[in-house]
Scaffold this active site. Structure first.
Site, PDB file in Angstrom:
ATOM      1  N   GLY A  25      97.633  51.001  37.083  1.00  0.00           N
ATOM      2  CA  GLY A  25      98.063  50.150  35.987  1.00  0.00           C
ATOM      3  C   GLY A  25      98.614  50.875  34.772  1.00  0.00           C
ATOM      4  N   TYR A  26      98.772  50.130  33.696  1.00  0.00           N
ATOM      5  CA  TYR A  26      99.466  50.514  32.479  1.00  0.00           C
ATOM      6  C   TYR A  26     100.861  51.005  32.852  1.00  0.00           C
ATOM      7  CZ  TYR A  26      99.353  50.649  27.526  1.00  0.00           C
ATOM      8  OH  TYR A  26      99.594  50.332  26.224  1.00  0.00           O
ATOM      9  N   HIS A  28     104.670  51.885  33.744  1.00  0.00           N
ATOM     10  CA  HIS A  28     105.859  52.473  33.133  1.00  0.00           C
ATOM     11  C   HIS A  28     106.953  52.444  34.194  1.00  0.00           C
ATOM     12  CE1 HIS A  28     104.782  55.962  35.514  1.00  0.00           C
ATOM     13  NE2 HIS A  28     103.619  56.058  34.890  1.00  0.00           N
ATOM     14  N   HIS A  31     106.193  53.376  37.872  1.00  0.00           N
ATOM     15  CA  HIS A  31     105.630  52.295  38.682  1.00  0.00           C
ATOM     16  C   HIS A  31     106.718  51.284  39.051  1.00  0.00           C
ATOM     17  CE1 HIS A  31     102.020  53.483  36.140  1.00  0.00           C
ATOM     18  NE2 HIS A  31     101.559  53.648  37.351  1.00  0.00           N
ATOM     19  N   GLN A  55      87.720  58.484  41.932  1.00  0.00           N
ATOM     20  CA  GLN A  55      88.652  59.612  41.889  1.00  0.00           C
ATOM     21  C   GLN A  55      88.700  60.316  40.539  1.00  0.00           C
ATOM     22  OE1 GLN A  55      92.070  56.924  42.718  1.00  0.00           O
ATOM     23  NE2 GLN A  55      93.195  58.237  41.295  1.00  0.00           N
ATOM     24  N   GLY A 141     104.603  57.798  44.408  1.00  0.00           N
ATOM     25  CA  GLY A 141     105.517  58.624  43.630  1.00  0.00           C
ATOM     26  C   GLY A 141     105.413  60.100  44.009  1.00  0.00           C
ATOM     27  N   LYS A 143     105.767  62.327  41.960  1.00  0.00           N
ATOM     28  CA  LYS A 143     105.115  63.009  40.838  1.00  0.00           C
ATOM     29  C   LYS A 143     103.776  63.564  41.293  1.00  0.00           C
ATOM     30  CE  LYS A 143     103.416  62.695  36.266  1.00  0.00           C
ATOM     31  NZ  LYS A 143     102.040  62.166  36.482  1.00  0.00           N
ATOM     32  N   SER A 179     103.961  59.126  32.576  1.00  0.00           N
ATOM     33  CA  SER A 179     102.573  59.025  32.998  1.00  0.00           C
ATOM     34  C   SER A 179     101.897  58.050  32.057  1.00  0.00           C
ATOM     35  CB  SER A 179     101.893  60.395  32.884  1.00  0.00           C
ATOM     36  OG  SER A 179     100.484  60.235  32.916  1.00  0.00           O
ATOM     37  N   SER A 180     100.998  57.235  32.595  1.00  0.00           N
ATOM     38  CA  SER A 180     100.260  56.299  31.729  1.00  0.00           C
ATOM     39  C   SER A 180      99.521  57.066  30.654  1.00  0.00           C
ATOM     40  CB  SER A 180      99.267  55.483  32.562  1.00  0.00           C
ATOM     41  OG  SER A 180      99.940  54.857  33.624  1.00  0.00           O
TER      42      SER A 180
HETATM   43  P1  AMP Z   1      99.004  55.842  38.851  1.00  0.00           P
HETATM   44  O1  AMP Z   1      98.982  54.453  38.318  1.00  0.00           O
HETATM   45  O2  AMP Z   1      99.241  56.893  37.819  1.00  0.00           O
HETATM   46  O3  AMP Z   1      97.858  56.132  39.779  1.00  0.00           O
HETATM   47  O4  AMP Z   1     100.294  55.932  39.760  1.00  0.00           O
HETATM   48  C1  AMP Z   1     100.557  54.958  40.744  1.00  0.00           C
HETATM   49  C2  AMP Z   1     101.731  55.415  41.537  1.00  0.00           C
HETATM   50  O5  AMP Z   1     102.837  55.639  40.682  1.00  0.00           O
HETATM   51  C3  AMP Z   1     101.486  56.746  42.274  1.00  0.00           C
HETATM   52  O6  AMP Z   1     102.078  56.673  43.554  1.00  0.00           O
HETATM   53  C4  AMP Z   1     102.190  57.739  41.392  1.00  0.00           C
HETATM   54  O7  AMP Z   1     102.645  58.868  42.097  1.00  0.00           O
HETATM   55  C5  AMP Z   1     103.361  56.919  40.905  1.00  0.00           C
HETATM   56  N1  AMP Z   1     103.899  57.475  39.665  1.00  0.00           N
HETATM   57  C6  AMP Z   1     103.227  57.787  38.532  1.00  0.00           C
HETATM   58  N2  AMP Z   1     104.048  58.322  37.624  1.00  0.00           N
HETATM   59  C7  AMP Z   1     105.278  58.384  38.202  1.00  0.00           C
HETATM   60  C8  AMP Z   1     106.559  58.836  37.777  1.00  0.00           C
HETATM   61  N3  AMP Z   1     106.763  59.352  36.563  1.00  0.00           N
HETATM   62  N4  AMP Z   1     107.585  58.733  38.652  1.00  0.00           N
HETATM   63  C9  AMP Z   1     107.409  58.215  39.879  1.00  0.00           C
HETATM   64  N5  AMP Z   1     106.227  57.760  40.340  1.00  0.00           N
HETATM   65  C10 AMP Z   1     105.181  57.834  39.513  1.00  0.00           C
END
Ligand code: AMP
Length: 295
Positions: A25-26, A28, A31, A55, A141, A143, A179-180
């Site tokens: 969530g949160y 950007h 996502h 995690q 992602g 990332k 990044s969130s």
């Molecule tokens: P998170 O909410 O941070 O756990 O990320 C959820 C998904 O979004 C994961 O598959 C991350 O790899 C992807 N993600 C996070 N930041 C980015 C980014 N800047 N570019 C592409 N994918 C992202």
């Protein structure tokens, strides 16, 4: 779009080929780009939003993780999601799980070395999402390049009938990977954080000029980061096995983790090596304007 809280409601919601975008969530644009990729390749698009306690490192940023479900629901609906799945911790873990998905080898270096238990938490929650939602395709992602390798391997080892798809890194106009956690960066910290993507761009230029030694590529990132952020590691790792490489002679990613004030950031440069040894690098996609993250 419907916001639901149980696996049973997710199952009742969609038909045809199901695409899943797991998130914490949160939202950007990173996502949102996963949702766009998933939307174009699915009949039903399920986005999950779960800040997975399993995690997070003990005593770190679980409580501080930014959350705003209403804001996220509006963004997911706009991105074409059919279902936003927001389970409670009690729904995901009615009892402390006795079963964990542990992936050996791939998790030895980089994030695995600095965050013990992190990937078991990720692999376990993703396995639960795959089992409970049964998506045809799931989107992650690049990332989190090591995470992507781990999840591909979980799906392969456990014969899960899901195609795992990687999506390029989305960056702000100046190169900072979205990044969130960026919402916690103070202005001067955000400036210093740019040394990370700047270092990766310097390494990319070296690769374009023919450099293949990991030590030289890693040093160029370290030099950019010196005195600006606290580097945890800079490593060139093989894309699939996440083994450390000394020479860029197969597809790999140049990965960085650094602490900037109280915020821990990761980033990487993807390097695809062709049969003739030529290297195609992928830094990612830059936004045209300011991120929705700060709206
Ligand atoms: P998170 O909410 O941070 O756990 O990320 C959820 C998904 O979004 C994961 O598959 C991350 O790899 C992807 N993600 C996070 N930041 C980015 C980014 N800047 N570019 C592409 N994918 C992202």
């Amino acid at each position: 779009m419907r916001t639901v809280t149980t696996f049973a409601e997710v199952a009742a919601a969609g038909g045809g080929a199901v695409g899943l975008v797991p998130t914490m969530g949160y939202f950007h644009e990173g996502h949102l780009s996963l949702m766009a990729a998933a939307r174009s390749r699915s009949d039903s698009l399920v986005v999950s939003l779960f800040v997975n306690p399993l995690q997070f490192d003990v005593g770190t940023d679980l409580d501080r993780y930014p959350r705003d479900v209403e804001r996220d629901a509006a963004l997911a609906a706009e991105a074409g999601a059919d279902v936003l799945f927001v389970p409670s911790v009690e729904h995901m873990y009615p009892e402390p799980p006795l079963t964990r998905v542990e992936v050996a080898g791939i998790t030895e270096h980089l994030e695995g070395a600095f965050r013990p238990g992190h990937f078991a938490g990720v692999a376990t929650v993703v396995a639960k999402l795959f089992a409970g939602i049964r998506p045809d395709r799931a989107f992650f992602g690049r990332k989190d390049a090591q995470q992507l390798a781990v999840i591909r391997r979980v799906a392969f080892d456990l014969s899960m009938p899901v195609e795992v798809i990687g999506v390029p890194i989305v960056r702000e106009q100046d190169g900072l990977a979205l990044s969130s956690r960026n919402v916690h960066l103070a202005t001067d910290e955000r400036d210093r954080a740019l040394s990370i993507s700047g270092g990766l761009l310097a390494a990319e230029a070296l690769i374009a000029a023919g450099e293949r030694r990991a030590s030289v590529l890693q040093e160029s990132v370290r030099a950019s980061c010196a005195d600006r952020v606290e580097v945890e590691y800079v490593s060139l790792a093989a894309a699939e096995s996440v083994e450390l490489l000394e020479v860029l002679d197969r597809s790999a990613f140049l990965a960085v983790a650094a602490q900037v004030g109280s915020v821990r950031l990761i980033d990487n440069l993807q390097c695809e090596v062709g049969p003739d040894g030529s290297v195609r690098t992928e830094f990612g996609v830059r936004l045209d304007g300011p991120s929705a993250l700060y709206a």
